[in-house]
Scaffold this motif. Structure first.
Motif, PDB file in Angstrom:
ATOM      1  N   ALA A 201       0.801  -1.230  -0.035  1.00  0.00           N
ATOM      2  CA  ALA A 201       0.031  -0.045   0.070  1.00  0.00           C
ATOM      3  C   ALA A 201       0.736   1.172  -0.054  1.00  0.00           C
ATOM      4  O   ALA A 201       1.804   1.235   0.698  1.00  0.00           O
ATOM      5  N   PRO A 202       0.574   2.255  -0.658  1.00  0.00           N
ATOM      6  CA  PRO A 202       1.341   3.484  -0.761  1.00  0.00           C
ATOM      7  C   PRO A 202       1.269   4.104   0.635  1.00  0.00           C
ATOM      8  O   PRO A 202       0.242   3.683   1.169  1.00  0.00           O
ATOM      9  N   ALA A 203       2.246   4.972   0.855  1.00  0.00           N
ATOM     10  CA  ALA A 203       2.147   5.589   2.408  1.00  0.00           C
ATOM     11  C   ALA A 203       0.985   6.626   2.381  1.00  0.00           C
ATOM     12  O   ALA A 203       0.534   7.074   1.263  1.00  0.00           O
ATOM     13  N   ALA A 204       0.737   6.662   3.498  1.00  0.00           N
ATOM     14  CA  ALA A 204      -0.505   7.675   3.679  1.00  0.00           C
ATOM     15  C   ALA A 204       0.021   9.059   3.373  1.00  0.00           C
ATOM     16  O   ALA A 204       0.984   9.501   3.442  1.00  0.00           O
ATOM     17  N   HIS A 205      -0.749   9.742   2.456  1.00  0.00           N
ATOM     18  CA  HIS A 205      -0.266  10.998   2.046  1.00  0.00           C
ATOM     19  C   HIS A 205      -1.622  12.152   2.140  1.00  0.00           C
ATOM     20  O   HIS A 205      -2.782  11.702   1.914  1.00  0.00           O
ATOM     21  N   ALA A 206      -1.285  13.209   2.927  1.00  0.00           N
ATOM     22  CA  ALA A 206      -2.277  14.260   2.959  1.00  0.00           C
ATOM     23  C   ALA A 206      -2.560  15.130   1.651  1.00  0.00           C
ATOM     24  O   ALA A 206      -1.429  14.928   1.131  1.00  0.00           O
ATOM     25  N   GLU A 207      -3.700  15.131   1.536  1.00  0.00           N
ATOM     26  CA  GLU A 207      -4.072  16.036   0.326  1.00  0.00           C
ATOM     27  C   GLU A 207      -5.035  16.964   0.703  1.00  0.00           C
ATOM     28  O   GLU A 207      -5.971  17.093   1.524  1.00  0.00           O
ATOM     29  N   ASP A 208      -5.088  18.200  -0.338  1.00  0.00           N
ATOM     30  CA  ASP A 208      -6.037  19.225  -0.140  1.00  0.00           C
ATOM     31  C   ASP A 208      -7.496  18.658  -0.409  1.00  0.00           C
ATOM     32  O   ASP A 208      -7.526  18.206  -1.512  1.00  0.00           O
ATOM     33  N   THR A 209      -8.345  18.975   0.484  1.00  0.00           N
ATOM     34  CA  THR A 209      -9.712  18.708   0.196  1.00  0.00           C
ATOM     35  C   THR A 209     -10.780  19.744   0.751  1.00  0.00           C
ATOM     36  O   THR A 209     -11.320  19.660   1.606  1.00  0.00           O
TER      37      THR A 209
ATOM     38  N   VAL B 105     -10.357  19.176  14.848  1.00  0.00           N
ATOM     39  CA  VAL B 105     -10.640  20.225  13.846  1.00  0.00           C
ATOM     40  C   VAL B 105     -12.011  19.650  13.419  1.00  0.00           C
ATOM     41  O   VAL B 105     -11.996  18.638  12.464  1.00  0.00           O
ATOM     42  N   LYS B 106     -13.014  20.247  13.408  1.00  0.00           N
ATOM     43  CA  LYS B 106     -14.243  19.835  12.983  1.00  0.00           C
ATOM     44  C   LYS B 106     -14.483  19.632  11.753  1.00  0.00           C
ATOM     45  O   LYS B 106     -13.936  20.541  10.809  1.00  0.00           O
ATOM     46  N   GLY B 107     -14.918  18.247  11.435  1.00  0.00           N
ATOM     47  CA  GLY B 107     -15.099  18.000   9.922  1.00  0.00           C
ATOM     48  C   GLY B 107     -13.905  17.470   9.218  1.00  0.00           C
ATOM     49  O   GLY B 107     -13.888  16.800   8.350  1.00  0.00           O
ATOM     50  N   TYR B 108     -12.576  17.585   9.876  1.00  0.00           N
ATOM     51  CA  TYR B 108     -11.360  17.125   9.379  1.00  0.00           C
ATOM     52  C   TYR B 108     -10.663  16.220  10.649  1.00  0.00           C
ATOM     53  O   TYR B 108      -9.398  16.285  10.644  1.00  0.00           O
TER      54      TYR B 108
ATOM     55  N   GLY C 237      -9.786  21.536   5.484  1.00  0.00           N
ATOM     56  CA  GLY C 237      -9.710  21.334   4.125  1.00  0.00           C
ATOM     57  C   GLY C 237      -8.733  20.371   3.793  1.00  0.00           C
ATOM     58  O   GLY C 237      -8.173  20.387   2.781  1.00  0.00           O
ATOM     59  N   SER C 238      -8.219  19.322   4.644  1.00  0.00           N
ATOM     60  CA  SER C 238      -7.045  18.330   4.212  1.00  0.00           C
ATOM     61  C   SER C 238      -7.757  16.931   4.979  1.00  0.00           C
ATOM     62  O   SER C 238      -8.227  16.935   6.033  1.00  0.00           O
ATOM     63  N   HIS C 239      -7.550  16.048   4.006  1.00  0.00           N
ATOM     64  CA  HIS C 239      -7.819  14.606   4.404  1.00  0.00           C
ATOM     65  C   HIS C 239      -6.286  13.735   3.895  1.00  0.00           C
ATOM     66  O   HIS C 239      -5.634  14.143   3.235  1.00  0.00           O
ATOM     67  N   VAL C 240      -6.405  12.530   4.742  1.00  0.00           N
ATOM     68  CA  VAL C 240      -5.289  11.822   4.422  1.00  0.00           C
ATOM     69  C   VAL C 240      -5.885  10.495   3.656  1.00  0.00           C
ATOM     70  O   VAL C 240      -6.767  10.174   4.022  1.00  0.00           O
ATOM     71  N   ILE C 241      -5.156  10.281   2.697  1.00  0.00           N
ATOM     72  CA  ILE C 241      -5.600   9.037   1.704  1.00  0.00           C
ATOM     73  C   ILE C 241      -4.556   7.726   1.956  1.00  0.00           C
ATOM     74  O   ILE C 241      -3.354   8.095   2.467  1.00  0.00           O
TER      75      ILE C 241
END
Lengths: 597, 597
Positions: free
Chosen positions: A259-267, A353-356, A392-396
């Protein structure tokens, strides 16, 4: 069996044309309208003669089957001193759900909501040897709970009648045997009561203990939701459903893929699951299949209210396509109550952080220190999209066991029709609603340990006794049976619990009709039947009498009326509506036959 | 009647060698020792299987007779809202004698000590016409009183079982008829219970109302004292005795003789009646006869404690040879409680000179303003020596109606063996003690008025219903019957209430004995008897079994033992001790005969 005649002319009953204001469910409405019960206060009722007869018949069926299985009846007080309940901590655990009071000297008492402590102590008082066991004892007695929301008439009362029994054994195998004996007796009881029920796996709530089953009456108005498998015989209260979860796969093992390493992305602007999924499919499309809610990990914050008044935050992780089911959650945590975490409380935890909200800031060892429990589907080795704890950021590609480790699992996600059966590979779950009528479970040694119930075993050593606990609510049963059998014109009792065997209506002002109805009632009484005779005269028309008979719901209605000119009476089955004309001379035999069949 | 076998080997009972510490009376001691009851808190008991069987048999006898007389059973809650009891002022009047509590919302409730309000309201709810009456309804239900001094086991409990019934009539004549029907039913009930009782006139206590009788069990340990006439059929609770007083003679009439004017005399150091009488005979001797205590008027000061907490002084005048009987006094004043006036309180009334208090300073119109009630013997025209309100001084020839006028009369003087019967000219009173087992009385319209229970009469006018109230305490009856029938070796139940019909003892280790006892028990069961079979093996000797049988008190004890070699069993009457040998083959017939006789 001794016959009896109840006369509508003198019976302490009045039927009502209109529904009572406070009746929420059909059974409650009809029990009040037909003159079975009256309300005195929320969840507190008077039993009028008709209602009391049904209640007593139910109690007697229970008593007969309990005696038959060798259980012995005794009776505890309802007004109980505090001390035994302090020894088991339930004086505190019950919180506001019990009635407490003080006597004139200031000593604390409670009105017993359940009597585990008393049963345990009386056995401790009388018995001392393994030779004394097994023992099953029971009582049929008035109990009290200060329900937050008494509802639906007798279905959830604050003063109610319970049959509670307990078994006492030295060994686990003995407990299993006592449990099975009770289970068999319960099946006989519920079969005799004569209505549709289902036996489901259950949680044991505040009682502690392990194996546990409920007897539910099938009823739309029920407070309990249960599921059954479309394929196998699995049935469970929804609170007790153990989710079919993927096997944990150690991320350290060779089985583990790359599995790729976890990576935070702008959302940006994705505080909800829907908005997140949309964004993922737009900004980070996958090759194999589109992102779905089930790929995301949702972290829900709640506050636990402990019985002693303390509050504790808790984070619950569920797949994004599931909701946290408050009843299932509370079912796991009883007697703790649960409420959503509000903004003010959330603000006390700056890491959130609410929602994130993501796992990094959750868990007892984390920055927030908040305990973090997850749905069993969030198993080791599974991969999720989840909050990055930055607006505005999630980790995939967040992998359980590699990138985070929850404090444990909890069965809190909602259960849905079509979910896979936890017991077989073919079936799916279907849900329905029911009323809890009985609850049996293997309590184990919790109370015996807390109160020091030990006996000498074969080797002269003290061993702690193991207990089973078995309850049925006769007063609730009145309402549940009424609810399960009524129709659009009134109550419609099963034979074994009806307030009378037969309802004889003298329909007409003719003296010959009155005399024939009286004679028939006397003959039926002599044959050992309990007869409700509508012998009212004056302004009470046949139409009113028929309406009352339909409302009251005795299973067989016999009309002595116009047919008498031809030497006939009419025998009508209340449930099916089927009618037959029977010659007067053959009426007693025919009716007795119907009643006894 | 269905037979049954209870086996001592498995019955949930343990007999005790030693008396319990807290047992005050023989019945309580034996009921605990024989394993009928256990105490959970002051005045609060658990019914073990043997005790519950006796209680249920008593309840069933009561239920049968109530049903037979046409009363209808219903059942009220024990947990009751405050409002109805406020409407009749009893929420206040009961003071600390009821258990009060609040629910989670702060609403006030009580545990019902008696249900007049509820009965009245349910009739108001259902009925509206004189055609609906008469009506008698009853319940058998758990009640609660927070007794100041719970005592004597079940004789005065704080949680107890009551059968309470009420009659509802339009006319006084109807009430009289309903009262008589209940009285007759009560006589049948008490006859069937099988112990010595007496019917006595009673006061109606806090209930209000007029005609009132009690059914007392004769018992030395009883809290009630009653008197019977040596000549006529007069019998009354001592609280209800109306003193035979001289007819009032108006001092204004021609009949009135020439009594000398009242004259104060020095009577130094005569604060007591004895010292006063001695002094009178020395200093002021009379010609016709010496002064006696009965010539003096003693004024006793007490304080009334009203249920609302207010305190009121009261002066009671009694002949100097009588004492104020606190129970009689309280019987007149219920729900007011009475205590002696202490020095501090006395000091607040400077007009009162301790030991020399006279009528001049007593009465609502007097200097003290203290209400002044006198024994009926202090009748108009009678002449007394009484205090002069000056230390060391009394007034002689003080005439009622001429020299002072009390505010009224009160039955507060003690009643003594040898007192004249109030009902006939020949007899005198004899006292004995008893336990109140039943109380019937004509309540009248008090509750109907307070709660607005009216029906339309024949003329379409609203009239207030008149009520009768009828109570029996089944749980108290268990103790009272035990108390009245026990002997030095144990309990000794009347047949109709015994926990079993026959006690079969397998006395000996021989297998033949065990087998014969088992067969006999099975045969007796088949004959419809309830059998207590002592089938215990192991270390339980025949001696222990006999002692237990004597203690438990089943009326017929059958021993299967050594006599079996000769083909006999021994049948023993528990009460008389009489024994007979009966051939095994004839045993069932003989025992059935004894039990059914």
């Amino acid at each position: 069996m001794t016959g009896r005649i109840l006369r509508m002319s003198t019976l302490f009953v009045r039927t009502l044309r209109d529904d009572p204001n406070d009746a929420e469910v059909p059974s409650h409405r009809l029990l009040v309208r037909a003159g079975y019960i009256r309300r005195n206060a929320p969840g507190i009722y008077t039993w009028l003669p008709l209602g009391l007869r049904v209640l007593r018949r139910i109690e007697n069926i229970i008593r007969e089957e309990m005696d038959d299985m060798g259980a012995q009846e005794l009776s505890f007080p309802a007004l109980l001193p505090k001390e035994p309940y302090e020894a088991t901590n339930r004086w505190t655990e019950y919180g506001p759900n019990i009635f407490r009071l003080q006597d004139r000297k200031g000593a604390d008492y409670l009105l017993g909501p359940t009597h585990e402590e008393m049963f345990t102590l009386v056995v401790k008082d009388l018995y001392s040897s393994y030779k004394d066991l097994p023992l099953s004892i029971y009582q049929i007695q008035t109990k009290y709970r200060d329900e937050a929301r008494p509802r639906a008439g007798l279905l959830r009362g604050r003063e109610f009648v319970m049959k509670d029994s307990y078994s006492f054994d030295v060994t686990d195998a003995g407990l299993e045997e006592s449990y099975q004996k009770h289970r068999d007796a319960y099946i006989r009881i519920f079969d005799r009561l004569g209505f549709e029920y289902v036996i489901v796996k259950a949680t044991s709530g505040a009682m502690g203990g392990s194996a546990s089953e409920e007897f539910l009456a099938k009823a739309e108005v029920g407070e309990d939701t249960y599921v059954r498998c479309t394929h196998c015989d699995y049935a469970a209260n929804v609170e007790a459903v153990a989710v079919r979860a993927p096997a944990a796969v150690s991320t350290a093992s060779d089985n583990w893929g790359d599995a790729p390493a976890a990576h935070a992305e702008d959302t940006p602007d994705t505080p909800t699951i829907d908005s997140l999924v949309d964004h993922l499919n737009e900004a980070y499309p996958r090759d194999d299949r589109p992102w779905a809610a089930g790929d995301t990990l949702k972290n829900v914050l709640v506050v636990l209210k402990h019985p002693d008044g303390t509050r504790e935050p808790l984070a619950i992780g569920v797949p994004g396509d599931r909701e946290v089911d408050q009843k299932r959650l509370e079912g796991q945590l009883e007697p703790i109550e649960v409420e959503a975490m509000d903004e003010a409380e959330l603000a006390k935890h700056p890491a959130l952080v609410k929602g994130y909200i993501g796992p990094e800031v959750l868990g007892e060892e984390s920055k927030s220190g908040i305990r973090f429990l997850v749905d069993p589907r969030i198993a080791e080795g599974t991969r999720w999209v989840t909050g990055a704890n930055v607006p505005g950021s999630h980790v995939i590609d967040m992998v359980v066991g590699r990138d985070f480790t929850p404090d444990g699992t909890i069965e809190a996600a909602d259960v849905r029709d079509g979910d896979a059966c936890p017991n077989c590979d073919e079936g799916t779950l279907e849900s329905a609603r029911g009323v809890e009528m009985g609850h049996i479970f293997q309590l184990g040694r919790k109370y015996a340990e807390a109160l020091g119930l030990q006996v000498l075993d074969e080797n002269g050593k003290l061993v702690t006794v193991t207990m089973g606990s078995y309850g049925i609510g006769p007063s609730r049963a009145v309402a549940a049976i009424a609810e399960g059998t009524l129709d659009e014109i009134g109550l419609c009792w099963p034979r074994n619990v009806a307030p009378a065997d037969v309802h004889v209506v003298a329909a007409g002002k003719d003296e010959a009709i009155a005399a024939a109805a009286e004679q028939l009632a006397q003959d039926l009484k002599a044959a050992g039947l309990e007869v409700l005779l509508d012998d009212r005269t004056g302004k009470v028309s046949p139409g009113v009498k028929f309406k009352d008979a339909e409302l009251i719901g005795v299973p067989t209605i016999v009309t002595v009326g116009r047919g008498l000119a031809d030497g006939n009476v009419e025998v009508r089955d209340r449930a099916s509506g089927e009618r037959e004309d029977v010659a007067v001379g053959a009426a007693v035999a025919r009716i007795t036959d119907i009643v006894r069949s």
